[in-house]
Scaffold this motif. Sequence first.
Motif, PDB file in Angstrom:
ATOM      1  N   UNK A 194      33.255  43.050  38.393  1.00 60.39           N
ATOM      2  CA  UNK A 194      34.407  42.346  37.833  1.00 60.39           C
ATOM      3  C   UNK A 194      35.564  42.314  38.830  1.00 60.39           C
ATOM      4  N   UNK A 195      35.754  43.422  39.561  1.00 58.19           N
ATOM      5  CA  UNK A 195      36.820  43.459  40.573  1.00 58.19           C
ATOM      6  C   UNK A 195      36.582  42.400  41.649  1.00 58.19           C
ATOM      7  N   UNK A 196      35.292  42.138  41.961  1.00 57.48           N
ATOM      8  CA  UNK A 196      34.981  41.138  42.983  1.00 57.48           C
ATOM      9  C   UNK A 196      35.328  39.723  42.534  1.00 57.48           C
ATOM     10  N   UNK A 197      35.476  39.515  41.233  1.00 56.52           N
ATOM     11  CA  UNK A 197      35.807  38.164  40.757  1.00 56.52           C
ATOM     12  C   UNK A 197      37.256  37.795  41.035  1.00 56.52           C
ATOM     13  N   UNK A 253      30.395  36.032  37.029  1.00 55.13           N
ATOM     14  CA  UNK A 253      30.665  37.446  37.279  1.00 55.13           C
ATOM     15  C   UNK A 253      31.235  38.127  36.035  1.00 55.13           C
ATOM     16  N   UNK A 254      32.046  37.405  35.277  1.00 58.81           N
ATOM     17  CA  UNK A 254      32.576  37.951  34.029  1.00 58.81           C
ATOM     18  C   UNK A 254      31.443  38.271  33.056  1.00 58.81           C
ATOM     19  N   UNK A 255      30.470  37.346  32.975  1.00 62.34           N
ATOM     20  CA  UNK A 255      29.323  37.549  32.088  1.00 62.34           C
ATOM     21  C   UNK A 255      28.452  38.697  32.586  1.00 62.34           C
ATOM     22  N   UNK A 256      28.217  38.753  33.904  1.00 63.71           N
ATOM     23  CA  UNK A 256      27.402  39.826  34.465  1.00 63.71           C
ATOM     24  C   UNK A 256      28.041  41.181  34.172  1.00 63.71           C
ATOM     25  N   UNK A 257      29.362  41.239  34.219  1.00 55.42           N
ATOM     26  CA  UNK A 257      30.062  42.484  33.882  1.00 55.42           C
ATOM     27  C   UNK A 257      29.729  42.922  32.458  1.00 55.42           C
ATOM     28  N   UNK A 258      29.850  42.007  31.524  1.00 61.66           N
ATOM     29  CA  UNK A 258      29.548  42.321  30.120  1.00 61.66           C
ATOM     30  C   UNK A 258      28.075  42.670  29.935  1.00 61.66           C
ATOM     31  N   UNK A 259      27.203  41.959  30.658  1.00 60.86           N
ATOM     32  CA  UNK A 259      25.771  42.214  30.538  1.00 60.86           C
ATOM     33  C   UNK A 259      25.415  43.619  31.001  1.00 60.86           C
ATOM     34  N   UNK A 260      26.024  44.063  32.101  1.00 56.54           N
ATOM     35  CA  UNK A 260      25.756  45.414  32.603  1.00 56.54           C
ATOM     36  C   UNK A 260      26.318  46.476  31.665  1.00 56.54           C
ATOM     37  N   UNK A 306      37.269  47.703  30.295  1.00 55.83           N
ATOM     38  CA  UNK A 306      37.031  47.720  31.744  1.00 55.83           C
ATOM     39  C   UNK A 306      37.790  46.577  32.412  1.00 55.83           C
ATOM     40  N   UNK A 307      37.699  45.387  31.837  1.00 56.30           N
ATOM     41  CA  UNK A 307      38.348  44.225  32.424  1.00 56.30           C
ATOM     42  C   UNK A 307      39.874  44.348  32.383  1.00 56.30           C
ATOM     43  N   UNK A 308      40.399  44.864  31.265  1.00 54.84           N
ATOM     44  CA  UNK A 308      41.847  45.019  31.156  1.00 54.84           C
ATOM     45  C   UNK A 308      42.376  46.098  32.091  1.00 54.84           C
ATOM     46  N   UNK A 309      41.631  47.190  32.257  1.00 54.41           N
ATOM     47  CA  UNK A 309      42.068  48.257  33.155  1.00 54.41           C
ATOM     48  C   UNK A 309      42.081  47.774  34.599  1.00 54.41           C
ATOM     49  N   UNK A 310      41.040  47.024  35.003  1.00 52.21           N
ATOM     50  CA  UNK A 310      41.023  46.456  36.351  1.00 52.21           C
ATOM     51  C   UNK A 310      42.221  45.527  36.545  1.00 52.21           C
ATOM     52  N   UNK A 311      42.523  44.742  35.514  1.00 52.21           N
ATOM     53  CA  UNK A 311      43.651  43.808  35.585  1.00 52.21           C
ATOM     54  C   UNK A 311      44.979  44.554  35.734  1.00 52.21           C
ATOM     55  N   UNK A 312      45.169  45.607  34.941  1.00 55.44           N
ATOM     56  CA  UNK A 312      46.423  46.362  34.989  1.00 55.44           C
ATOM     57  C   UNK A 312      46.593  47.048  36.344  1.00 55.44           C
ATOM     58  N   UNK A 313      45.517  47.680  36.839  1.00 61.02           N
ATOM     59  CA  UNK A 313      45.606  48.348  38.137  1.00 61.02           C
ATOM     60  C   UNK A 313      45.908  47.334  39.243  1.00 61.02           C
ATOM     61  N   UNK A 314      45.191  46.206  39.221  1.00 62.97           N
ATOM     62  CA  UNK A 314      45.447  45.167  40.219  1.00 62.97           C
ATOM     63  C   UNK A 314      46.833  44.581  40.089  1.00 62.97           C
ATOM     64  N   UNK A 315      47.315  44.412  38.853  1.00 60.97           N
ATOM     65  CA  UNK A 315      48.654  43.871  38.648  1.00 60.97           C
ATOM     66  C   UNK A 315      49.729  44.795  39.164  1.00 60.97           C
TER      67      UNK A 315
END
Length: 610
Positions: A299-302, A492-499, A569-578
Amino acid sequence: MGRPTAEQSAAVAVSVVLPAYNEANTIEDTVETTLQTLSSFLPAGTFEVIVAEDGCDDRTPELAEQMAADDSRIRHFHSDDRLGRGGALEHAFAAADGDTLVYFDTDLATDMDHLEELVERVRSGEYDVATGSRWMPGNVADRPAKRGVPSRGYNLLVRTFLDSSLRDHQCGFKAFSREVFEDLREDVEDNHWFWDTEMLVRAQRAGYRVDEFPVRWTPKGDTKVDLVRDVFGMGSQILRTWWQLMVRPRITRRVTLVAGGVLTILALLLMTQYINFEQVLEKMGNADPVLVGVATLIYALSWPLRGLRYRDILSELGFHEKASFLTGAVFISQTGNLVFPARLGDFIRAYVVKARRGIPYASGFASLAAERVFDLLTITALAGIVLIGYTATGQTAELAQTVVGAKGAEQVAVLVAIVVALAAIVAVVTIVASARSDSNIAGSLVRRASSDSYAEFVAGIVERFVGDLQSVAGTRRGFVRISVSSLAIWTLDVVTAMLVLAAFEPGLATVELVSVSFFAVSVGNLAKVLPLSPGGVGLYEGAFTLLVIGLTPVGYQVAIGAAILDHAVKNIVTVIGGYGSMIGLNVSLTTAVEESREVREAREEAAELD
């Protein structure tokens, strides 16, 4: 146009401007009364009267031109297009010969016995600005409620937000020294009814001597102010001026860094209101941490792809910026969307690219709209492809029964997703069709609603906004590149959820895992498009959970656990990146912003000329 001789121009000390729009019935009497009143206290040859005729469609231009030809004290300024009251005044003042610049409304609602008092306050040098007042104690004008109440409210807002000491900012009876006008004219941005209010406010803040004195005032005829359109427009101008004078000067590097930290903490606190972190930790304890870690990395790579896509969108609009900066801008705006409802984080991104790179707000919002359109188009297409697959395998009836039989948030989420998907299809079709059209329907509709200068201003913004959207969606190269990057981002968003789902060992075959992940993520993201909660938290989980349960044998606990963990996971990556982007942009770009200020201003001036 009547024009005084060189000797007369040199002697002119007072210039009175009469802003006129369709005043054929009264303009001759108004000019005559003005000349008589000025003659009663000023020597001959020391004053002039300028009729600032603002795109009239009656006989006002003809009458004004004839008066100017007959009397050298009268001048006529004509404009084919509506400039607005402020625009007409600024144009006339700039060309006037006097050092004392006066204007009043042509209906002569203010008693002309006050004209000498107004002029001499500035001409004598006692004050730099003078204005009549209908609201001073002991001299309150008798106004109809439909005009008096909005006027009082407006003046209260100006005093409160803009720290003005005056009681009446909109009385059409004012005088300025030449020095004040020349000093402030470039700073005043409004060209309509707010123009003189902004002059008064900026004059006070600049330290000029501003005097307000009571006048006798009698309402005459109907006001040309539209109590809905113009009051709303002036309200937005109050907010704009408040931001420029009160807020922006206080936004220092230190303040921005602190605000970024507070924003991040607030985001985490709000997430606790929607997500049961105890349940998340419990599910994570049962999930495969390796798969969750890989999902986080993917997800970070997206995010760099989001920056590249945004770069391509802006490039289609003529703005060429580095993908690294734009990735940071996207990070910051998405973090804002986690904190604020109604997708207010999008406004943050428009501000970032405007403040840091001089990209006009209209283009900033257009680029955001284009990004949203491609997002909706991509996830709608992904959901549609999977839905076709379910139809081919006979699972449509099962899916429909799942949605109809659901209750509460899950059903609401899926129904919202359906509505959003249909709206996305209509939007895409409309934009593509508009891109092939030579006319701008949106701007035409605004002009049909009103023909004044403020409506023209709004129509211009709308036309530029729609034009930018057409530029992005209407070129084959841009459409293909942005479509491909959008597909990669959402894959990549879908692959994140799939994993994440696979980490819970749901016991699904690979094809089933892939298909339900694509469908659940697509519908979940469609559900959270409507700004019903910060970050769409709750809507995404509801749609995701419902579809996983309805289309697979996976139990409720696993489905909701995977949905919560995936979104977390997606929100935490977003907050850290933000947060990292806030720090990075403020540290690395502060000097560059100052050095590029002239370049940005030149860009904005060029954009305004367009």
